[in-house]
Design a protein around this motif. Structure first.
Motif, PDB file in Angstrom:
ATOM      1  N   PRO A 169      -7.057  14.570   4.132  1.00 42.50           N
ATOM      2  CA  PRO A 169      -5.799  13.967   4.555  1.00 42.50           C
ATOM      3  C   PRO A 169      -6.049  12.727   5.414  1.00 42.50           C
ATOM      4  O   PRO A 169      -7.153  12.496   5.894  1.00 42.50           O
ATOM      5  N   VAL A 170      -4.996  11.952   5.618  1.00 42.68           N
ATOM      6  CA  VAL A 170      -5.096  10.702   6.367  1.00 42.68           C
ATOM      7  C   VAL A 170      -4.193  10.792   7.589  1.00 42.68           C
ATOM      8  O   VAL A 170      -3.056  11.232   7.480  1.00 42.68           O
ATOM      9  N   SER A 171      -4.707  10.378   8.728  1.00 43.21           N
ATOM     10  CA  SER A 171      -3.869  10.320   9.922  1.00 43.21           C
ATOM     11  C   SER A 171      -3.966   8.929  10.545  1.00 43.21           C
ATOM     12  O   SER A 171      -4.954   8.221  10.360  1.00 43.21           O
ATOM     13  N   TYR A 172      -2.945   8.577  11.282  1.00 49.59           N
ATOM     14  CA  TYR A 172      -2.897   7.281  11.953  1.00 49.59           C
ATOM     15  C   TYR A 172      -4.107   7.098  12.866  1.00 49.59           C
ATOM     16  O   TYR A 172      -4.752   6.052  12.856  1.00 49.59           O
ATOM     17  N   ASP A 173      -4.409   8.119  13.656  1.00 52.87           N
ATOM     18  CA  ASP A 173      -5.525   8.024  14.608  1.00 52.87           C
ATOM     19  C   ASP A 173      -6.859   7.798  13.906  1.00 52.87           C
ATOM     20  O   ASP A 173      -7.675   7.004  14.367  1.00 52.87           O
ATOM     21  N   GLN A 174      -7.085   8.476  12.793  1.00 52.17           N
ATOM     22  CA  GLN A 174      -8.339   8.301  12.048  1.00 52.17           C
ATOM     23  C   GLN A 174      -8.496   6.859  11.560  1.00 52.17           C
ATOM     24  O   GLN A 174      -9.570   6.269  11.664  1.00 52.17           O
ATOM     25  N   VAL A 175      -7.419   6.297  11.024  1.00 50.79           N
ATOM     26  CA  VAL A 175      -7.472   4.935  10.488  1.00 50.79           C
ATOM     27  C   VAL A 175      -7.562   3.915  11.624  1.00 50.79           C
ATOM     28  O   VAL A 175      -8.382   3.003  11.585  1.00 50.79           O
ATOM     29  N   ALA A 176      -6.739   4.078  12.663  1.00 46.77           N
ATOM     30  CA  ALA A 176      -6.730   3.133  13.783  1.00 46.77           C
ATOM     31  C   ALA A 176      -8.072   3.115  14.523  1.00 46.77           C
ATOM     32  O   ALA A 176      -8.502   2.072  15.009  1.00 46.77           O
ATOM     33  N   ASP A 177      -8.740   4.266  14.594  1.00 47.19           N
ATOM     34  CA  ASP A 177     -10.047   4.343  15.268  1.00 47.19           C
ATOM     35  C   ASP A 177     -11.201   3.923  14.369  1.00 47.19           C
ATOM     36  O   ASP A 177     -12.341   3.866  14.817  1.00 47.19           O
ATOM     37  N   GLY A 178     -10.923   3.660  13.096  1.00 47.99           N
ATOM     38  CA  GLY A 178     -11.968   3.251  12.160  1.00 47.99           C
ATOM     39  C   GLY A 178     -12.811   4.411  11.650  1.00 47.99           C
ATOM     40  O   GLY A 178     -13.849   4.201  11.034  1.00 47.99           O
ATOM     41  N   LYS A 179     -12.357   5.640  11.874  1.00 47.65           N
ATOM     42  CA  LYS A 179     -13.109   6.818  11.423  1.00 47.65           C
ATOM     43  C   LYS A 179     -12.890   7.101   9.938  1.00 47.65           C
ATOM     44  O   LYS A 179     -13.686   7.800   9.325  1.00 47.65           O
ATOM     45  N   LEU A 180     -11.812   6.577   9.388  1.00 42.13           N
ATOM     46  CA  LEU A 180     -11.509   6.759   7.973  1.00 42.13           C
ATOM     47  C   LEU A 180     -11.191   5.391   7.376  1.00 42.13           C
ATOM     48  O   LEU A 180     -10.331   4.668   7.871  1.00 42.13           O
ATOM     49  N   ALA A 181     -11.920   5.032   6.327  1.00 41.86           N
ATOM     50  CA  ALA A 181     -11.704   3.734   5.679  1.00 41.86           C
ATOM     51  C   ALA A 181     -10.380   3.755   4.914  1.00 41.86           C
ATOM     52  O   ALA A 181     -10.219   4.505   3.952  1.00 41.86           O
ATOM     53  N   ALA A 182      -9.456   2.966   5.374  1.00 46.07           N
ATOM     54  CA  ALA A 182      -8.151   2.774   4.730  1.00 46.07           C
ATOM     55  C   ALA A 182      -7.525   1.536   5.351  1.00 46.07           C
ATOM     56  O   ALA A 182      -7.939   1.096   6.424  1.00 46.07           O
ATOM     57  N   VAL A 183      -6.544   0.983   4.677  1.00 48.89           N
ATOM     58  CA  VAL A 183      -5.832  -0.188   5.178  1.00 48.89           C
ATOM     59  C   VAL A 183      -4.416   0.250   5.522  1.00 48.89           C
ATOM     60  O   VAL A 183      -3.772   0.947   4.751  1.00 48.89           O
ATOM     61  N   MET A 184      -3.952  -0.161   6.712  1.00 51.64           N
ATOM     62  CA  MET A 184      -2.562   0.115   7.078  1.00 51.64           C
ATOM     63  C   MET A 184      -1.687  -0.909   6.388  1.00 51.64           C
ATOM     64  O   MET A 184      -1.934  -2.111   6.478  1.00 51.64           O
ATOM     65  N   GLY A 185      -0.678  -0.429   5.677  1.00 48.37           N
ATOM     66  CA  GLY A 185       0.168  -1.350   4.935  1.00 48.37           C
ATOM     67  C   GLY A 185       1.515  -0.757   4.625  1.00 48.37           C
ATOM     68  O   GLY A 185       1.910   0.271   5.174  1.00 48.37           O
ATOM     69  N   ILE A 186       2.203  -1.433   3.728  1.00 51.09           N
ATOM     70  CA  ILE A 186       3.535  -0.990   3.335  1.00 51.09           C
ATOM     71  C   ILE A 186       3.667  -0.986   1.819  1.00 51.09           C
ATOM     72  O   ILE A 186       2.990  -1.732   1.122  1.00 51.09           O
ATOM     73  N   CYS A 187       4.540  -0.119   1.359  1.00 53.15           N
ATOM     74  CA  CYS A 187       4.948  -0.106  -0.044  1.00 53.15           C
ATOM     75  C   CYS A 187       6.333  -0.738  -0.075  1.00 53.15           C
ATOM     76  O   CYS A 187       7.258  -0.253   0.585  1.00 53.15           O
ATOM     77  N   VAL A 188       6.450  -1.844  -0.800  1.00 49.07           N
ATOM     78  CA  VAL A 188       7.734  -2.529  -0.920  1.00 49.07           C
ATOM     79  C   VAL A 188       8.286  -2.232  -2.310  1.00 49.07           C
ATOM     80  O   VAL A 188       7.699  -2.630  -3.314  1.00 49.07           O
ATOM     81  N   GLU A 189       9.385  -1.520  -2.346  1.00 44.11           N
ATOM     82  CA  GLU A 189      10.080  -1.286  -3.614  1.00 44.11           C
ATOM     83  C   GLU A 189      11.182  -2.330  -3.696  1.00 44.11           C
ATOM     84  O   GLU A 189      11.985  -2.477  -2.769  1.00 44.11           O
ATOM     85  N   TYR A 190      11.187  -3.089  -4.792  1.00 44.72           N
ATOM     86  CA  TYR A 190      12.104  -4.218  -4.881  1.00 44.72           C
ATOM     87  C   TYR A 190      12.720  -4.337  -6.262  1.00 44.72           C
ATOM     88  O   TYR A 190      12.219  -3.797  -7.241  1.00 44.72           O
ATOM     89  N   ASN A 191      13.824  -5.060  -6.310  1.00 44.74           N
ATOM     90  CA  ASN A 191      14.517  -5.362  -7.557  1.00 44.74           C
ATOM     91  C   ASN A 191      14.007  -6.724  -8.031  1.00 44.74           C
ATOM     92  O   ASN A 191      14.310  -7.747  -7.407  1.00 44.74           O
ATOM     93  N   PRO A 192      13.230  -6.773  -9.121  1.00 43.61           N
ATOM     94  CA  PRO A 192      12.643  -8.045  -9.564  1.00 43.61           C
ATOM     95  C   PRO A 192      13.674  -9.072 -10.053  1.00 43.61           C
ATOM     96  O   PRO A 192      13.335 -10.238 -10.228  1.00 43.61           O
ATOM     97  N   LYS A 193      14.925  -8.658 -10.224  1.00 45.85           N
ATOM     98  CA  LYS A 193      15.966  -9.614 -10.601  1.00 45.85           C
ATOM     99  C   LYS A 193      16.500 -10.357  -9.376  1.00 45.85           C
ATOM    100  O   LYS A 193      17.169 -11.367  -9.518  1.00 45.85           O
ATOM    101  N   LYS A 194      16.197  -9.840  -8.178  1.00 50.40           N
ATOM    102  CA  LYS A 194      16.704 -10.460  -6.963  1.00 50.40           C
ATOM    103  C   LYS A 194      15.618 -11.086  -6.094  1.00 50.40           C
ATOM    104  O   LYS A 194      15.896 -11.960  -5.292  1.00 50.40           O
ATOM    105  N   ILE A 195      14.375 -10.632  -6.230  1.00 48.88           N
ATOM    106  CA  ILE A 195      13.259 -11.196  -5.477  1.00 48.88           C
ATOM    107  C   ILE A 195      11.997 -11.033  -6.323  1.00 48.88           C
ATOM    108  O   ILE A 195      11.844 -10.037  -7.017  1.00 48.88           O
ATOM    109  N   ASP A 196      11.128 -12.024  -6.288  1.00 48.78           N
ATOM    110  CA  ASP A 196       9.927 -11.968  -7.125  1.00 48.78           C
ATOM    111  C   ASP A 196       8.664 -11.817  -6.273  1.00 48.78           C
ATOM    112  O   ASP A 196       8.714 -11.877  -5.046  1.00 48.78           O
ATOM    113  N   VAL A 197       7.546 -11.635  -6.943  1.00 51.02           N
ATOM    114  CA  VAL A 197       6.255 -11.435  -6.280  1.00 51.02           C
ATOM    115  C   VAL A 197       5.909 -12.628  -5.400  1.00 51.02           C
ATOM    116  O   VAL A 197       5.446 -12.466  -4.264  1.00 51.02           O
TER     117      VAL A 197
END
Length: 187
Positions: A40-68
Motif C-alpha cells: 500500500p501507499v501512504s502520504y508519509d512514505q512518499v513524502a519521506d522518500g521511503k517509497l518511490a512514487a510521484v505525488m500528483g493528480i488525476c484530472v478527469e475532463y470533457n475533451p469537448k470543453k478543454i484539451d490536453v
C-alpha cells in the motif's frame, strides 16, 4: 458524457487539485500517487522518500470543453518544468513535473507541447539559402532543458480522504501557488 483522464504532477498535489478544481471542462480532480513502486501507499512514505512514487493528480475532463494542450498550459503556469525535482520550497523526485497518460492518442499532443516548451525563446533555424526553417531543435545547444516526465501511467492510487480537497478543508494553510491570483488570471 464522454470524459478522458490525464495525470499530472508538479509540486504539492493539494495545490494542483485546487488549481484545476472547478475549471471549465474539468469533471473531477483526485489527489494521489502516480506509479508507486509497491502497495500500500501512504502520504508519509512518499513524502519521506521511503517509497518511490510521484505525488500528483488525476484530472478527469470533457475533451469537448478543454484539451490536453490547455491542461498542460495550466500545469506549466504553476509548476516549473525547467527545474529538476523541485517546485518552490519542495524538493525531491516525488515533486517533479510530469504528464502521465493512459491513452496513447494523447502522446502526440503531449510531445508537441513539450517540444514547444523546450524551444520557447530560441530563434528559428535558417538554412544556407536564407530560408527560415520551422525546426529550432536542429541546434541542440539552443534547447532549454526540460525536466518533465512524459510517461505511460502504470498505476494511480488515490490518496486518503484527508488529502482530497485539502485546501478547501484547511483554507489557512500557506501555499506556494497563490490560488486566488491564479483564479483571477484565468477569468
Amino acid at each position: 458524457m464522454y470524459t478522458k483522464k490525464l495525470y499530472l504532477s508538479g509540486g504539492n498535489f493539494h495545490e494542483l487539485q485546487a488549481v484545476y478544481d472547478g475549471l471549465r471542462g474539468i469533471v473531477a480532480v483526485t489527489t494521489g500517487y502516480i506509479n508507486p513502486a509497491s502497495q500500500p501507499v501512504s502520504y508519509d512514505q512518499v513524502a519521506d522518500g521511503k517509497l518511490a512514487a510521484v505525488m500528483g493528480i488525476c484530472v478527469e475532463y470533457n475533451p469537448k470543453k478543454i484539451d490536453v494542450s490547455s491542461l498542460l498550459d495550466i500545469l506549466f503556469s504553476v509548476a516549473d518544468p525547467y527545474s529538476p525535482d523541485r517546485q518552490g520550497p519542495l524538493e525531491g523526485p516525488m515533486y517533479g513535473c510530469g504528464v502521465y497518460y493512459d491513452t496513447v492518442e494523447d502522446l502526440p499532443q503531449i510531445q508537441l507541447h513539450l517540444n514547444f516548451m523546450a524551444n520557447r525563446g530560441t530563434p528559428p533555424a535558417v538554412d544556407g539559402c536564407g530560408l527560415t526553417v520551422n525546426d529550432p531543435v536542429s541546434d541542440q545547444k539552443q534547447r532549454r532543458q526540460l525536466f518533465v516526465k512524459a510517461e505511460v501511467l502504470k498505476k494511480f492510487v488515490a490518496a486518503g480522504e484527508e488529502h482530497q480537497n485539502y485546501l478547501v478543508k484547511h483554507p489557512d494553510v500557506a501555499t506556494h501557488i497563490d490560488i486566488g491570483k491564479f483564479r483571477e488570471y484565468i477569468r
